[in-house]
Structure formats: C-alpha cells, structure tokens
Scaffold this active site. Structure first.
Site, PDB file in Angstrom:
ATOM      1  N   SER A  96       0.793  -1.232   0.000  1.00  0.00           N
ATOM      2  CA  SER A  96       0.000   0.000   0.000  1.00  0.00           C
ATOM      3  C   SER A  96       0.826   1.281   0.000  1.00  0.00           C
ATOM      4  O   SER A  96       0.248   2.370  -0.090  1.00  0.00           O
ATOM      5  CB  SER A  96      -0.951   0.009   1.193  1.00  0.00           C
ATOM      6  OG  SER A  96      -2.058  -0.830   0.944  1.00  0.00           O
ATOM      7  N   LYS A  99       0.185   3.808  -2.736  1.00  0.00           N
ATOM      8  CA  LYS A  99      -0.785   4.907  -2.679  1.00  0.00           C
ATOM      9  C   LYS A  99      -0.128   6.278  -2.577  1.00  0.00           C
ATOM     10  O   LYS A  99      -0.784   7.306  -2.790  1.00  0.00           O
ATOM     11  CB  LYS A  99      -1.758   4.665  -1.529  1.00  0.00           C
ATOM     12  CG  LYS A  99      -2.619   3.412  -1.736  1.00  0.00           C
ATOM     13  CD  LYS A  99      -3.576   3.182  -0.576  1.00  0.00           C
ATOM     14  CE  LYS A  99      -4.530   2.014  -0.852  1.00  0.00           C
ATOM     15  NZ  LYS A  99      -3.938   0.713  -0.553  1.00  0.00           N
ATOM     16  N   SER A 157      -6.108   3.517   4.060  1.00  0.00           N
ATOM     17  CA  SER A 157      -5.548   2.753   2.948  1.00  0.00           C
ATOM     18  C   SER A 157      -6.634   2.120   2.086  1.00  0.00           C
ATOM     19  O   SER A 157      -6.545   0.947   1.700  1.00  0.00           O
ATOM     20  CB  SER A 157      -4.590   1.672   3.477  1.00  0.00           C
ATOM     21  OG  SER A 157      -3.647   1.299   2.494  1.00  0.00           O
ATOM     22  N   LYS A 264       3.422   6.439   5.062  1.00  0.00           N
ATOM     23  CA  LYS A 264       2.432   5.463   4.600  1.00  0.00           C
ATOM     24  C   LYS A 264       2.932   4.058   4.879  1.00  0.00           C
ATOM     25  O   LYS A 264       4.038   3.693   4.473  1.00  0.00           O
ATOM     26  CB  LYS A 264       2.176   5.618   3.100  1.00  0.00           C
ATOM     27  CG  LYS A 264       1.058   4.715   2.576  1.00  0.00           C
ATOM     28  CD  LYS A 264      -0.293   5.194   3.033  1.00  0.00           C
ATOM     29  CE  LYS A 264      -1.431   4.252   2.622  1.00  0.00           C
ATOM     30  NZ  LYS A 264      -1.434   3.012   3.439  1.00  0.00           N
TER      31      LYS A 264
END
Length: 412
Positions: A96, A99, A157, A264
């Site tokens: 993720s 992203k 997320s 993140k």
C-alpha cells in the site's frame, strides 16, 4: 563516506543485488545490459543510477544499525544525501505504499474540491477487489470530493478510494497506471513499476527502498498530501451524497515517535510490512523506508535514532500503556518491544537497541561469560583501540578490556 554500486534486475521474483567497490564501477555498464536495465531512457538519467554515495550522519559514534527488513533506506530530505542503504535497489512488492504515487498524481492533476460520483464502472472495478482488501467504504451512487477520497486513501488505505480516484481522473485504471509509471520515470524511480493504483500483489508491481524514499520526499512535500498524511483522525460528516465516515490513520508512528509528520504503511497480513516515514526533529528532515520486515517499529526507530543522532529510549509499548495507539491489538500491543532486545550483526556481534551500540568478540564472549547485562549493563560506547594489541569498551557499570592476540579479557 562509502561509495557503492548496486545492480538490480527487472523482476522482483528474481532479484540479485551486487555491491562493488569504487574501482569496479566501470564494469557496471555491461552488467546492467545483461540485467536488462533501461535507466538510460529518461533524459536526465545519471550514467549509473545504481551508484550511491553513502554519507553517515556527522558527529555520530554509533554503528549503523542492522535491520530485520529485507531492504532499507534513510534519506536526508534537506540535502538529498543517502545516510543508510541496505539492498536499496532490490525489487520488492511495495504493497500500500503504492498509494503515495496515487495520491501524488491526484494532487498534481486533480482539483481537491471536484466531485467524484461512484458510477457503475467504478463500482464494478471496486467489486473486483479481493475480499480482504482494506476499504474506505464507498458505494455505488455516492459522491465524494477528491479531497475526501484522498483522506480515505491515505488514512485507512482504502483500495476502493484508489480505484475511484484512478477511474475518475483518467477514465479507466490502465490509463491512470500508465501515468503513474510515467511519473515514476520523471522522478528517476528506475526500480519502480506499477500495475495498479492500490498495491495489491500482482506480478510486475514492485519498487525499491531507494525509490520509496524519494517518492516519500516528493509526495509528502505536496501541501495537500502532507496535510492529509499528518492527520491522525478525520471525520467525514453525513450529507445527502454519502454517509458519515470516521477515519483513523494507520501510520502508528504519528502516535509515538517524536517529529513524525507523515508517511504510509503497507502490509500483506504476514511478515511483509513496509513503512515510509517522514520525521522532522531539530529542523532536520529525514525520510526512512523499511521493506518486508517482521519488526517495523524497531527497524524504523533504530534508523531514525541513528540519523538524528538521538538515542533516548522511546518505546511504543510503554506509550501504548499510557495513551493507546490505534490498531495496537494487531501487534499484540507491542509487548515484545523490550530494552534488552538485540539484533544479530554480520560479524556475529550483537546490537543493543536500547543504547544503539553493539558488542562483538572477543569482548562479547567475555561479556556473556562474566555476568552479561546484570553485571555490566548496556554498552555505552564503541569498541576503542587502546594499544596495537588491546581493545576496550565501556558499559553502564564497568568497562571490558581484551588482548586481541591472546583473547584474554578483564574488567577495567
């Protein structure tokens, strides 16, 4: 200063990372051709994008910390200097952390206040996500602003938010993903390739610790992304277009490590945890990356402590008992984070995370046989050469001195 060259082939499932001394740099061109490198396709690409100059932090007598992570990177965001690199160009699924690029494209090409309706095509793409996907919770017929979707993308997320953003901004997923790859090349991310906007595992979707560090620098310097990424909790009130949503940021560092202002995480539910962190302390800005680690808080804390040259003990386990950290149950409340924990080193030594110093033989052997932590306490300095044949290391309660020829040691 360390000058290193690394060669990484084009697929994450068949990775070899090679270190060469500076005298061997000239041989890299031929090796890159054999490995299928295509870095020269970008106009401003360096002659060898896999050559690093590693400059450890100044005035820091601590050893560079070992990591559990398969690869790791520490970037000085103020100067662009590489402070630490472990397998920096190895191709690995970035999960993720993908992203960050999705958010960057959205912030650069979209209007934060534009309305995005969840149409039938968008809903069909969302329904194609795997059952265990992390979701913002959007439904067909609802309408959100791009800004609201970015909160769902970055904080919880949301894979559904990633699809809605990609489909709306570029009409379909392939076109948006092509733009992601184009932007990666523009940014010099030569070891990154996208197949989707959310990061779910698929062949050909990979990045490297080096690339994630620079992506973190670029994306988190965008004012909109920085604001969203630094938000701990966000409430999206109910209106005529959608129900209420409450988002809690999955970046747990925001709750316990000093100076963290964004980042993140990415996780596949097993031991493959990725983390990109931005932290500012004493006006010094660092970007840290760990990829595929079983103990992300230890790895990142050690890297950040070393980069900031600040080793005061800070434990998520201790902070969690005073002020709960979101999603703490997923990590058994950080119960295994203890001062006495150590990490094995390549020289068969032992790195103590509590003080950031390591012990190696012959001092380590004597330390273990003569009482260990109970008698000597934690190491508080590096091993120092006293004479041509003797070394000495300071501990909390005493110091140990050894003759390196005979192996004889004693308490000094």
């Amino acid at each position: 200063m360390v000058i290193a060259s690394f060669i990484a082939p084009g697929a994450f499932h068949n990775v070899r990372t090679t270190f060469q001394a500076a005298k061997n740099i000239a041989s890299n061109t031929a090796a890159q051709k054999q490995a299928g490198e295509t870095s020269a396709n970008t106009p401003n690409s360096p002659a060898n994008p896999h050559q690093l100059v590693i400059v450890p932090p100044a005035n820091n007598d601590h050893p560079a910390p070992p990591v559990y992570a398969t690869s790791a990177y520490l970037l000085d965001a103020d100067t662009g200097a590489t402070l630490y690199a472990s397998n920096p160009f190895m191709h690995l699924p970035m999960l993720s952390t993908t992203k960050l690029m999705t958010a960057l494209i959205a912030a650069e090409t979209g209007n934060p206040d534009q309305q995005i309706k969840i149409t039938d095509p968008i809903a069909r793409d969302i329904n194609g996500l795997s059952a265990d996907s992390s979701l913002m919770g959007i439904k067909k017929g609802e309408t959100y602003t791009l800004r609201e979707l970015l909160y769902g993308l970055m904080l919880v997320s949301g894979n559904d938010a990633a699809i809605a953003i990609a489909d709306d901004l570029d009409g379909n997923l392939p076109t948006f993903v092509a733009k992601m790859n184009q932007r990666a090349q523009q940014l010099g991310l030569h070891d990154t390739h996208y197949m989707n906007p959310h990061g779910l595992l698929v062949q050909g979707h990979y990045s490297s610790a080096h690339d994630l560090a620079f992506l973190g620098k670029y994306s988190l310097s965008n004012p909109l992304i920085r604001q969203i990424s630094s938000t701990r909790e966000y409430r999206l009130p109910k209106n005529a277009a959608h129900p209420e949503h409450i988002f809690v940021n999955g970046n747990q560092f925001l709750w316990w490590y000093p100076g963290v202002d964004g980042g993140k995480p990415g996780w596949d539910g097993a031991n493959n945890f990725n983390q990109v962190i931005s932290s500012v302390r004493n006006k010094h800005h660092l970007i840290g990356v760990v990829m595929h680690t079983k103990d992300w808080w230890t790895d990142m804390r050690d890297l950040m402590n070393w980069g900031f040259n600040t080793f005061q003990w800070i434990s998520p386990a201790e902070i969690d008992m005073k002020s709960p950290i979101p999603y703490d149950a997923d990590w058994q409340f950080f119960a295994r984070d203890k001062k006495e924990n150590t990490i094995p080193m390549a020289n068969k030594g032992r790195y103590y995370i509590f003080t950031g110093y390591s012990i190696s033989n012959p001092i380590l052997t004597y330390f273990d046989k003569s009482g260990g932590l109970k008698k000597f306490g934690y190491p508080t300095g590096i091993t120092k050469v006293i004479t041509d044949t003797s070394v000495k290391q300071q501990f909390e309660h005493a110091s140990i001195q050894c003759d390196i020829q005979t192996g004889q040691c004693g308490t000094a």
